[in-house]
Design a protein around this motif. Structure first.
Motif, PDB file in Angstrom:
ATOM      1  N   PHE A 197      -2.142  14.551  -1.794  1.00 17.00           N
ATOM      2  CA  PHE A 197      -1.586  13.750  -0.680  1.00 17.00           C
ATOM      3  C   PHE A 197      -2.502  13.557   0.539  1.00 17.00           C
ATOM      4  CE2 PHE A 197       0.294  14.077   3.505  1.00 17.00           C
ATOM      5  CZ  PHE A 197       1.319  13.338   3.622  1.00 17.00           C
ATOM      6  N   PHE A 198      -3.695  14.175   0.766  1.00 17.38           N
ATOM      7  CA  PHE A 198      -4.529  13.990   1.947  1.00 17.38           C
ATOM      8  C   PHE A 198      -5.527  12.725   1.551  1.00 17.38           C
ATOM      9  CE2 PHE A 198      -3.131  18.401   3.699  1.00 17.38           C
ATOM     10  CZ  PHE A 198      -2.649  17.788   4.698  1.00 17.38           C
ATOM     11  N   ILE A 199      -5.768  12.966  -0.007  1.00 16.39           N
ATOM     12  CA  ILE A 199      -6.970  11.875  -0.108  1.00 16.39           C
ATOM     13  C   ILE A 199      -6.232  10.439  -0.306  1.00 16.39           C
ATOM     14  CG2 ILE A 199      -8.222  11.378  -2.074  1.00 16.39           C
ATOM     15  CD1 ILE A 199      -8.645  14.334  -2.708  1.00 16.39           C
ATOM     16  N   VAL A 200      -4.982  10.481  -0.696  1.00 16.92           N
ATOM     17  CA  VAL A 200      -4.275   9.149  -0.655  1.00 16.92           C
ATOM     18  C   VAL A 200      -3.825   8.736   0.503  1.00 16.92           C
ATOM     19  CG1 VAL A 200      -2.069   8.145  -1.575  1.00 16.92           C
ATOM     20  CG2 VAL A 200      -3.142   9.700  -3.222  1.00 16.92           C
ATOM     21  N   MET A 201      -3.491   9.520   1.397  1.00 16.51           N
ATOM     22  CA  MET A 201      -3.292   9.011   2.737  1.00 16.51           C
ATOM     23  C   MET A 201      -4.546   8.699   3.700  1.00 16.51           C
ATOM     24  SD  MET A 201       0.128   9.324   2.982  1.00 16.51           S
ATOM     25  CE  MET A 201      -0.063   8.701   4.835  1.00 16.51           C
ATOM     26  N   ARG A 261       0.931  -1.403  -0.138  1.00 14.76           N
ATOM     27  CA  ARG A 261       0.026  -0.091   0.108  1.00 14.76           C
ATOM     28  C   ARG A 261       0.764   1.432   0.193  1.00 14.76           C
ATOM     29  NH1 ARG A 261      -2.812  -2.896  -1.732  1.00 14.76           N
ATOM     30  NH2 ARG A 261      -5.184  -3.581  -1.228  1.00 14.76           N
ATOM     31  N   LEU A 262       2.033   1.185   0.696  1.00 13.66           N
ATOM     32  CA  LEU A 262       2.894   2.516   0.668  1.00 13.66           C
ATOM     33  C   LEU A 262       3.765   2.525  -0.597  1.00 13.66           C
ATOM     34  CD1 LEU A 262       4.479   1.936   4.253  1.00 13.66           C
ATOM     35  CD2 LEU A 262       2.946   3.757   3.592  1.00 13.66           C
ATOM     36  N   VAL A 263       3.857   1.530  -1.291  1.00 11.94           N
ATOM     37  CA  VAL A 263       4.385   1.814  -2.662  1.00 11.94           C
ATOM     38  C   VAL A 263       3.145   2.332  -3.707  1.00 11.94           C
ATOM     39  CG1 VAL A 263       5.250   0.344  -4.747  1.00 11.94           C
ATOM     40  CG2 VAL A 263       6.017  -0.047  -2.358  1.00 11.94           C
ATOM     41  N   ASN A 264       2.028   1.804  -3.454  1.00 12.07           N
ATOM     42  CA  ASN A 264       0.990   2.314  -4.109  1.00 12.07           C
ATOM     43  C   ASN A 264       0.795   4.109  -4.182  1.00 12.07           C
ATOM     44  OD1 ASN A 264       0.622  -0.159  -5.465  1.00 12.07           O
ATOM     45  ND2 ASN A 264      -1.070  -0.544  -4.119  1.00 12.07           N
ATOM     46  N   VAL A 265       0.923   4.362  -2.848  1.00 14.58           N
ATOM     47  CA  VAL A 265       0.813   5.470  -2.557  1.00 14.58           C
ATOM     48  C   VAL A 265       1.768   6.641  -3.113  1.00 14.58           C
ATOM     49  CG1 VAL A 265       1.243   7.569  -0.474  1.00 14.58           C
ATOM     50  CG2 VAL A 265      -0.208   5.312  -0.219  1.00 14.58           C
ATOM     51  N   VAL A 266       3.254   6.007  -3.182  1.00 14.54           N
ATOM     52  CA  VAL A 266       4.175   6.866  -3.690  1.00 14.54           C
ATOM     53  C   VAL A 266       4.072   6.776  -5.137  1.00 14.54           C
ATOM     54  CG1 VAL A 266       6.537   6.607  -4.203  1.00 14.54           C
ATOM     55  CG2 VAL A 266       5.957   6.258  -1.743  1.00 14.54           C
ATOM     56  N   VAL A 267       3.602   5.641  -5.690  1.00 17.42           N
ATOM     57  CA  VAL A 267       3.676   5.697  -7.127  1.00 17.42           C
ATOM     58  C   VAL A 267       2.350   6.671  -7.763  1.00 17.42           C
ATOM     59  CG1 VAL A 267       2.745   4.148  -9.186  1.00 17.42           C
ATOM     60  CG2 VAL A 267       4.291   3.622  -7.670  1.00 17.42           C
ATOM     61  N   MET A 268       1.219   7.006  -6.806  1.00 12.14           N
ATOM     62  CA  MET A 268       0.247   7.773  -7.004  1.00 12.14           C
ATOM     63  C   MET A 268       0.388   9.172  -6.862  1.00 12.14           C
ATOM     64  SD  MET A 268      -2.915   7.681  -8.280  1.00 12.14           S
ATOM     65  CE  MET A 268      -3.700   6.137  -7.813  1.00 12.14           C
ATOM     66  N   LEU A 269       1.253   9.396  -5.920  1.00  8.33           N
ATOM     67  CA  LEU A 269       1.493  10.696  -5.719  1.00  8.33           C
ATOM     68  C   LEU A 269       2.456  11.400  -6.877  1.00  8.33           C
ATOM     69  CD1 LEU A 269       2.114  11.036  -1.802  1.00  8.33           C
ATOM     70  CD2 LEU A 269       0.572  11.940  -3.153  1.00  8.33           C
ATOM     71  N   LEU A 270       3.216  10.321  -7.382  1.00  7.37           N
ATOM     72  CA  LEU A 270       4.250  10.691  -8.478  1.00  7.37           C
ATOM     73  C   LEU A 270       3.363  10.991  -9.754  1.00  7.37           C
ATOM     74  CD1 LEU A 270       7.469   8.323  -8.181  1.00  7.37           C
ATOM     75  CD2 LEU A 270       7.329  10.722  -7.922  1.00  7.37           C
TER      76      LEU A 270
END
Length: 333
Positions: free
Chosen positions: A310-314, A8-17
């Motif tokens: 960022f807030f939506i993804v988090m 899930r953390l990897v998905n967060v980083v990819v999504m933000l990029l």
């Protein structure tokens, strides 16, 4: 569980990029395609060629787009240096660029506005969860009763009425006619907790009225489906008290879709409640985005966009983790 969290953390980083790449492309590539040079947003149309070129070099707009994006990401991670001709102006990390309005770092402006938006979102979300889920559950338990019909009509009104109408009406009624509350403004929580709550109670209620209506309808529909499930009938057939059947079994299943929607709504609100902040004259992130649009402040608009993303993804990450804690089957997805 650890592997699930890492995924899930990897998905967060990819999504933000991906969001940052798309946002950067829209705000810095599209203007060039339409014949608009972003540097003129800083210096104006009547600036001298020397001033234009000097600022172009300072902001890195003379470089290819991929280099500009690389510098933008570097600024977010480690900060960025802007040459001024006689020296270097350092923008500490996370650097989201310089505002068109005052050439100050965008991050500083956003962090100063964040407490206002966070206070608005936190208070309103607590109200709409209590009111929306509570009234929706009661309506489901008393299906087709007078209370159920009144609740659903009120919920329909809450969904239909725009915030600028209910907000202005509440200000006129409670501030200017009845004089029960002060004209809304922001008072820091650490400075005056009572004044903080008094000034935000109307924005909280106005925003919560809109969302509570949606949550009431969602809770009612979900609970009606859950109450018809076999395991609920089995629990009742075993002689379990109704409060155990509803509180432990039915509500647990009902909260799953509510949790999903709540995470997205709360993340979006912290990214900026534009209409509510505008109606009540609160200078939060939503108001910063609106002013950025009015003044063509591309770095500010992009900063608010990334902030909101960022807030939506988090928020979705937190929801995923809560799912995994409640239902172990989710970890295998």
């Amino acid at each position: 569980m650890l592997l699930y969290i890492v995924r899930r953390l990897v998905n967060v980083v990819v999504m933000l990029l991906v969001v940052s790449m798309i946002t950067f492309g829209i705000f810095f590539m599209v203007p060039k395609l339409t014949g608009t040079d972003p540097v003129y947003l800083y210096v104006g149309k009547n600036a001298t060629p020397a001033a234009v070129e000097g600022l172009r070099v300072k902001l890195g707009l003379d470089k290819p787009l991929y280099e500009q994006y690389g510098l933008y990401l570097k600024g977010i991670v480690v900060g960025r240096d802007y040459p001024t001709g006689t020296g270097v102006e350092h923008c500490p990390a996370p650097c989201l660029g310089l505002s068109v309005q005052n050439e100050d770092p965008v991050w500083g402006d956003l962090t100063s506005d964040l407490p206002i938006t966070a206070s608005l979102a936190a208070g309103a979300s607590i109200l709409w969860l209590i009111l929306g889920v509570g009234t929706g559950a009661l309506s489901a338990l008393r299906k087709r009763s007078i209370g159920d019909r009144v609740t659903m009509v009120t919920a329909l009104a809450g969904v239909s009425l725009p915030i600028y109408f209910t907000g202005l009406l509440s200000i006129y009624l409670f501030c200017y006619t009845l004089n029960w509350l002060p004209d809304p403004s922001y008072v820091p929580l650490t400075q005056d907790p009572v004044g903080w709550a008094q000034n935000l109670i109307l924005p909280w209620i106005t925003l919560a009225f809109l969302y509570a209506a949606t949550y009431a309808r969602l809770t009612r529909a979900t609970m009606l489906d859950v109450l018809g499930e076999d395991y609920i009938r089995t629990a009742r057939a075993k002689g379990l008290p109704e409060r155990i059947v509803i509180g432990k079994h039915a509500m647990r299943s009902t909260m799953t879709p509510i949790l999903t929607v709540f995470g997205m709504d709360l993340g979006g609100l912290i990214g900026g409640a534009v209409l509510t902040e505008t109606v009540f004259n609160l200078h939060g992130l939503g108001n910063a985005a609106l002013q950025g649009i009015q003044k063509n402040d591309l770095p500010m608009i992009m900063g608010v966009t990334l902030f909101a993303a960022f807030f939506i993804v988090m928020a979705n990450l937190i929801v995923d983790l809560l799912y995994a804690a409640v239902d172990p089957r989710v970890r295998l997805a």
